[in-house]
Motif scaffolding. Structure first.
Motif, short mmCIF file in Angstrom:
data_model
loop_
_atom_site.label_atom_id
_atom_site.label_comp_id
_atom_site.label_asym_id
_atom_site.label_seq_id
_atom_site.Cartn_x
_atom_site.Cartn_y
_atom_site.Cartn_z
N LEU A 147 0.83 -1.20 0.00
CA LEU A 147 0.00 0.00 0.00
C LEU A 147 0.87 1.26 0.00
N TRP A 148 1.94 1.25 0.77
CA TRP A 148 2.84 2.40 0.82
C TRP A 148 3.50 2.65 -0.54
N ARG A 149 3.84 1.57 -1.20
CA ARG A 149 4.44 1.70 -2.54
C ARG A 149 3.46 2.32 -3.51
N GLN A 150 2.19 1.97 -3.40
CA GLN A 150 1.18 2.56 -4.28
C GLN A 150 0.94 4.03 -3.93
N LEU A 151 0.99 4.38 -2.66
CA LEU A 151 0.76 5.77 -2.26
C LEU A 151 1.82 6.70 -2.81
N PHE A 152 3.09 6.25 -2.80
CA PHE A 152 4.19 7.12 -3.18
C PHE A 152 4.71 6.84 -4.59
N GLY A 156 0.62 7.79 -7.76
CA GLY A 156 -0.03 7.41 -6.51
C GLY A 156 -0.87 8.52 -5.92
N LEU A 157 -1.43 8.23 -4.77
CA LEU A 157 -2.35 9.15 -4.11
C LEU A 157 -1.64 10.42 -3.64
N VAL A 158 -0.39 10.32 -3.21
CA VAL A 158 0.34 11.49 -2.74
C VAL A 158 0.52 12.49 -3.87
N ASN A 159 0.94 12.03 -5.03
CA ASN A 159 1.11 12.94 -6.17
C ASN A 159 -0.23 13.46 -6.68
N THR A 182 10.63 7.91 2.09
CA THR A 182 9.33 7.23 2.13
C THR A 182 9.35 6.10 3.17
N TRP A 189 5.21 6.42 10.99
CA TRP A 189 3.78 6.12 11.06
C TRP A 189 3.48 5.00 12.06
#
Length: 318
Positions: A147-152, A156-159, A182, A189
């Motif tokens: 999930l963290w890899r997808q977020l960043f 991803g969601l961060v961008n 990251t 977290w």
């Protein structure tokens, strides 16, 4: 007659004291046998899964062993190569030390801030404690790393959130300048475990000390600096040692997020990840065992240094 007495007297004494020792042993065994039986699973696990493999690993660190051929004794050749002819070892140490220096202090600081906020008598405190502790339970899992890899990731969601603010973010995971941060963010977290310990420590500080300081005109910052921090130093010391050791041993996030490669230009090549590559990627089990024992030595030196210096800043009741 005297010869008979000389030969039988020692036997009689031996038989007397031997019988007494045997009776004493039986009494001790009858009293302690249940305890040893309950400890038996732990003892089997300790000697069979911890101490035994550690001793074998120490032996293998002095051999050339690829898990196919028999181990060949090479002496200190593995350690000499690590110290003089392995650039990836230096890269892994640099990445790991960067991660340790950043993740442990930031995690402890954030955990302490949250613990102090929860210590103010927040309604629904058990619920908040459970919510904040949850990342510590899930953070080390493969699912959270994915999930963290997808977020960043680049898309991803961060961008996506940054794009709404007119900011074009990089691919945080694949960029060598940002990838390590990251992983630091993922570590911070997971602040729940030290937060719970900090909260328990804060609950042990007498409130009348703060009341007396307030009557003397001490500000909140001065109360924190003069009362909270000194009385909390044993808890800070414990959390610092535990979290730093955990940071040295971090593996899953780097392995999953970087795909097991160590990221671009070895930017996320953690020491444990490099050890894994040597052991199960290149099948140099003897060399990987030497790497493992160097890590044990580094952690032991850090822990010993922490205990030696704790006398100067850790304050106990006495």
């Amino acid at each position: 007659m005297s010869d008979v007495m000389r030969t039988t007297a020692p036997d009689a004494i031996k038989s007397k004291y031997g019988a007494a020792a045997e009776r004493r042993f039986k009494r001790l065994w009858a009293a302690n046998a249940p305890g040893y039986l309950f400890l038996l699973p732990w003892l089997i696990g300790f000697f069979g899964l911890t101490l035994g493999p550690a001793v074998i690993s120490l032996y293998l660190s002095f051999t050339d062993f690829d898990m196919i051929r028999s181990a060949e004794w090479v002496g200190a050749a593995n350690y000499v190569r690590i110290a003089t002819a392995d650039p990836k070892f230096a890269a892994a140490m640099r990445v790991t030390l960067t991660y340790v220096v950043l993740s442990a202090p930031f995690k402890l600081t954030f955990a302490l801030l949250v613990a102090m906020a929860l210590n103010k008598g927040v309604r629904g405190l058990p619920l908040y404690r459970a919510i904040f502790y949850l990342p510590s339970l899930l953070g080390g899992s493969v699912a959270i790393a994915v999930l963290w890899r997808q977020l960043f990731a680049g898309d991803g969601l961060v961008n996506a959130a940054l794009a709404h603010l007119g900011i074009q973010g990089p691919s945080w995971i694949s960029h060598p300048s940002y990838s390590i941060y990251t992983l630091v963010a993922l570590s911070v977290w997971q602040f729940g475990s030290p937060m719970i310990i900090f909260l328990a420590g804060l609950r042990q500080i007498p409130t009348d000390m703060y009341e007396a300081a307030s009557l003397d005109g001490a500000s909140k910052f001065r109360q924190f600096y003069k009362i909270t921090l000194p009385l909390l130093t044993p808890v800070i010391f414990f959390n610092a040692v535990v979290q730093t050791i955990d940071a040295f041993k971090a593996f899953t996030p780097a392995f999953i997020i970087s795909g097991g490669t160590g990221g671009p230009i070895n930017s996320t090549l953690f020491y444990t990840l490099y050890l894994y590559q040597e052991a199960f990627g290149n099948f140099r089990m003897g060399y990987a065992s030497a790497l493992a024992w160097i890590l044990v030595l580094i952690i032991a030196i850090f822990t010993a240094f922490s205990f030696l210096t704790s006398r100067y800043w850790v304050h106990y009741d006495d």
